[in-house]
Design a protein around this motif. Structure first.
Motif, PDB file in Angstrom:
ATOM      1  N   ILE A   1      16.398 -13.505  -3.870  1.00  0.00           N
ATOM      2  CA  ILE A   1      15.978 -12.528  -2.861  1.00  0.00           C
ATOM      3  C   ILE A   1      17.233 -12.002  -2.188  1.00  0.00           C
ATOM      4  N   HIS A   2      17.537 -10.755  -2.449  1.00  0.00           N
ATOM      5  CA  HIS A   2      18.775 -10.186  -1.937  1.00  0.00           C
ATOM      6  C   HIS A   2      18.552  -9.117  -0.884  1.00  0.00           C
ATOM      7  N   THR A   3      17.333  -8.650  -0.724  1.00  0.00           N
ATOM      8  CA  THR A   3      17.068  -7.607   0.253  1.00  0.00           C
ATOM      9  C   THR A   3      15.826  -7.961   1.064  1.00  0.00           C
ATOM     10  N   VAL A   4      16.012  -8.133   2.365  1.00  0.00           N
ATOM     11  CA  VAL A   4      14.906  -8.395   3.281  1.00  0.00           C
ATOM     12  C   VAL A   4      15.068  -7.438   4.448  1.00  0.00           C
ATOM     13  N   TRP A   5      14.027  -6.649   4.689  1.00  0.00           N
ATOM     14  CA  TRP A   5      14.060  -5.646   5.757  1.00  0.00           C
ATOM     15  C   TRP A   5      12.960  -5.900   6.770  1.00  0.00           C
ATOM     16  N   PRO A   6      13.204  -5.506   8.026  1.00  0.00           N
ATOM     17  CA  PRO A   6      12.090  -5.477   8.978  1.00  0.00           C
ATOM     18  C   PRO A   6      11.148  -4.338   8.597  1.00  0.00           C
TER      19      PRO A   6
ATOM     20  N   LEU B   1      11.438  -0.438   6.681  1.00  0.00           N
ATOM     21  CA  LEU B   1      10.707  -0.124   5.453  1.00  0.00           C
ATOM     22  C   LEU B   1       9.856   1.130   5.632  1.00  0.00           C
ATOM     23  N   ARG B   2       9.200   1.254   6.786  1.00  0.00           N
ATOM     24  CA  ARG B   2       8.286   2.368   7.028  1.00  0.00           C
ATOM     25  C   ARG B   2       8.993   3.698   7.254  1.00  0.00           C
ATOM     26  N   THR B   3      10.328   3.719   7.260  1.00  0.00           N
ATOM     27  CA  THR B   3      11.041   4.995   7.329  1.00  0.00           C
ATOM     28  C   THR B   3      11.087   5.670   5.954  1.00  0.00           C
ATOM     29  N   HIS B   4      10.664   4.951   4.917  1.00  0.00           N
ATOM     30  CA  HIS B   4      10.651   5.474   3.546  1.00  0.00           C
ATOM     31  C   HIS B   4       9.244   5.949   3.187  1.00  0.00           C
ATOM     32  N   ALA B   5       9.172   6.914   2.295  1.00  0.00           N
ATOM     33  CA  ALA B   5       7.880   7.450   1.845  1.00  0.00           C
ATOM     34  C   ALA B   5       7.047   6.346   1.196  1.00  0.00           C
TER      35      ALA B   5
ATOM     36  N   ASP C   1       5.359   6.301  -1.426  1.00  0.00           N
ATOM     37  CA  ASP C   1       5.514   6.190  -2.873  1.00  0.00           C
ATOM     38  C   ASP C   1       6.959   5.895  -3.284  1.00  0.00           C
ATOM     39  N   SER C   2       7.817   5.559  -2.318  1.00  0.00           N
ATOM     40  CA  SER C   2       9.217   5.257  -2.632  1.00  0.00           C
ATOM     41  C   SER C   2       9.317   3.899  -3.328  1.00  0.00           C
ATOM     42  N   ILE C   3      10.403   3.706  -4.065  1.00  0.00           N
ATOM     43  CA  ILE C   3      10.627   2.428  -4.743  1.00  0.00           C
ATOM     44  C   ILE C   3      10.740   1.296  -3.728  1.00  0.00           C
ATOM     45  N   GLU C   4      11.282   1.592  -2.547  1.00  0.00           N
ATOM     46  CA  GLU C   4      11.414   0.558  -1.520  1.00  0.00           C
ATOM     47  C   GLU C   4      10.047   0.037  -1.078  1.00  0.00           C
ATOM     48  N   VAL C   5       9.131   0.938  -0.794  1.00  0.00           N
ATOM     49  CA  VAL C   5       7.800   0.532  -0.339  1.00  0.00           C
ATOM     50  C   VAL C   5       7.003  -0.081  -1.492  1.00  0.00           C
ATOM     51  N   ARG C   6       7.058   0.546  -2.646  1.00  0.00           N
ATOM     52  CA  ARG C   6       6.279   0.054  -3.784  1.00  0.00           C
ATOM     53  C   ARG C   6       6.734  -1.324  -4.262  1.00  0.00           C
ATOM     54  N   SER C   7       7.990  -1.675  -4.011  1.00  0.00           N
ATOM     55  CA  SER C   7       8.515  -2.960  -4.495  1.00  0.00           C
ATOM     56  C   SER C   7       8.592  -4.016  -3.395  1.00  0.00           C
TER      57      SER C   7
ATOM     58  N   TYR D   1      -2.442 -10.679   1.895  1.00  0.00           N
ATOM     59  CA  TYR D   1      -1.436 -11.569   2.465  1.00  0.00           C
ATOM     60  C   TYR D   1      -0.016 -11.001   2.346  1.00  0.00           C
ATOM     61  N   VAL D   2       0.209 -10.023   1.507  1.00  0.00           N
ATOM     62  CA  VAL D   2       1.581  -9.562   1.245  1.00  0.00           C
ATOM     63  C   VAL D   2       1.846  -8.111   1.648  1.00  0.00           C
ATOM     64  N   ILE D   3       0.852  -7.469   2.257  1.00  0.00           N
ATOM     65  CA  ILE D   3       1.072  -6.116   2.773  1.00  0.00           C
ATOM     66  C   ILE D   3       1.000  -6.177   4.295  1.00  0.00           C
ATOM     67  N   GLY D   4       1.492  -5.158   4.952  1.00  0.00           N
ATOM     68  CA  GLY D   4       1.569  -5.165   6.406  1.00  0.00           C
ATOM     69  C   GLY D   4       0.215  -5.179   7.098  1.00  0.00           C
ATOM     70  N   ASP D   5       0.220  -5.594   8.356  1.00  0.00           N
ATOM     71  CA  ASP D   5      -0.996  -5.619   9.168  1.00  0.00           C
ATOM     72  C   ASP D   5      -1.676  -4.255   9.139  1.00  0.00           C
ATOM     73  N   GLY D   6      -2.908  -4.201   8.680  1.00  0.00           N
ATOM     74  CA  GLY D   6      -3.668  -2.956   8.662  1.00  0.00           C
ATOM     75  C   GLY D   6      -3.279  -1.983   7.563  1.00  0.00           C
ATOM     76  N   GLU D   7      -2.233  -2.289   6.799  1.00  0.00           N
ATOM     77  CA  GLU D   7      -1.817  -1.408   5.694  1.00  0.00           C
ATOM     78  C   GLU D   7      -2.878  -1.454   4.604  1.00  0.00           C
ATOM     79  N   GLN D   8      -3.185  -0.311   4.013  1.00  0.00           N
ATOM     80  CA  GLN D   8      -4.194  -0.259   2.958  1.00  0.00           C
ATOM     81  C   GLN D   8      -3.529   0.078   1.639  1.00  0.00           C
ATOM     82  N   MET D   9      -3.875  -0.677   0.609  1.00  0.00           N
ATOM     83  CA  MET D   9      -3.366  -0.387  -0.731  1.00  0.00           C
ATOM     84  C   MET D   9      -3.897   0.974  -1.171  1.00  0.00           C
ATOM     85  N   PRO D  10      -3.163   1.674  -2.028  1.00  0.00           N
ATOM     86  CA  PRO D  10      -3.591   3.010  -2.457  1.00  0.00           C
ATOM     87  C   PRO D  10      -4.698   2.988  -3.509  1.00  0.00           C
ATOM     88  N   PHE D  11      -5.276   1.827  -3.746  1.00  0.00           N
ATOM     89  CA  PHE D  11      -6.384   1.684  -4.692  1.00  0.00           C
ATOM     90  C   PHE D  11      -7.382   0.693  -4.108  1.00  0.00           C
TER      91      PHE D  11
END
Length: 154
Positions: A38-43, A47-51, A53-59, A113-123
């Protein structure tokens, strides 16, 4: 790091794409995946400053509190699909077998368990048609800790 032998192949979950399948039986409570490299951990705020559909959010996956680990290289762990009745439990970056799992079993976990509070998956969940919405951190930690304690008490 995926601990047991495994393979990636077409998921048996409708519309899920590829899935991660065991090539050997795994006992209940055994670690299936452990945090590794694990080399990248962000608050979450960063993370939410990225779109969306960005690779940062999707990964990204929530690791703890408001911290998300990013894996833009799409490691094999990313082939673990969602299920509301999963075969595995996510707890602080580790993934544990929720039952004795036979070879050929697809590893699934609850994405809430692995997405943000109240965040909804796109499917939607492909079996129930229900939305997949992130649970509050304290609820995730409490529920996964309780489930893990029950697994280890067997």
């Amino acid at each position: 790091m995926i601990v047991p032998r495994y393979r990636i192949e077409a998921s048996r979950i409708p519309q899920a794409g590829q899935g991660l399948f065991l090539e050997e039986p795994v006992a209940c409570g055994r670690v299936l995946v452990a945090p590794d490299n694990i080399h990248t951990v962000w608050p979450e705020a960063r993370l939410r400053t990225h779109a969306e559909d960005s690779i940062e959010v999707r990964s990204s996956v929530r690791w703890f509190e408001d911290r998300f680990s990013l894996t833009p290289e799409w490691s094999d762990e990313c082939y673990i699909n969602h299920a509301f009745a999963p075969t595995a439990l996510w707890h602080l970056g580790f993934v544990f077998a929720l039952a004795d799992l036979p070879a050929g079993c697809e590893i699934t976990m609850d994405y809430r368990y692995v997405i943000g509070d109240g965040e909804q998956m796109p499917f939607l969940d492909s079996l129930s048609g229900q939305p997949i919405v992130g649970l509050p951190w304290t609820q995730c930690l409490r529920e996964s800790a309780l489930q893990l304690a029950q697994l280890l008490a067997r």
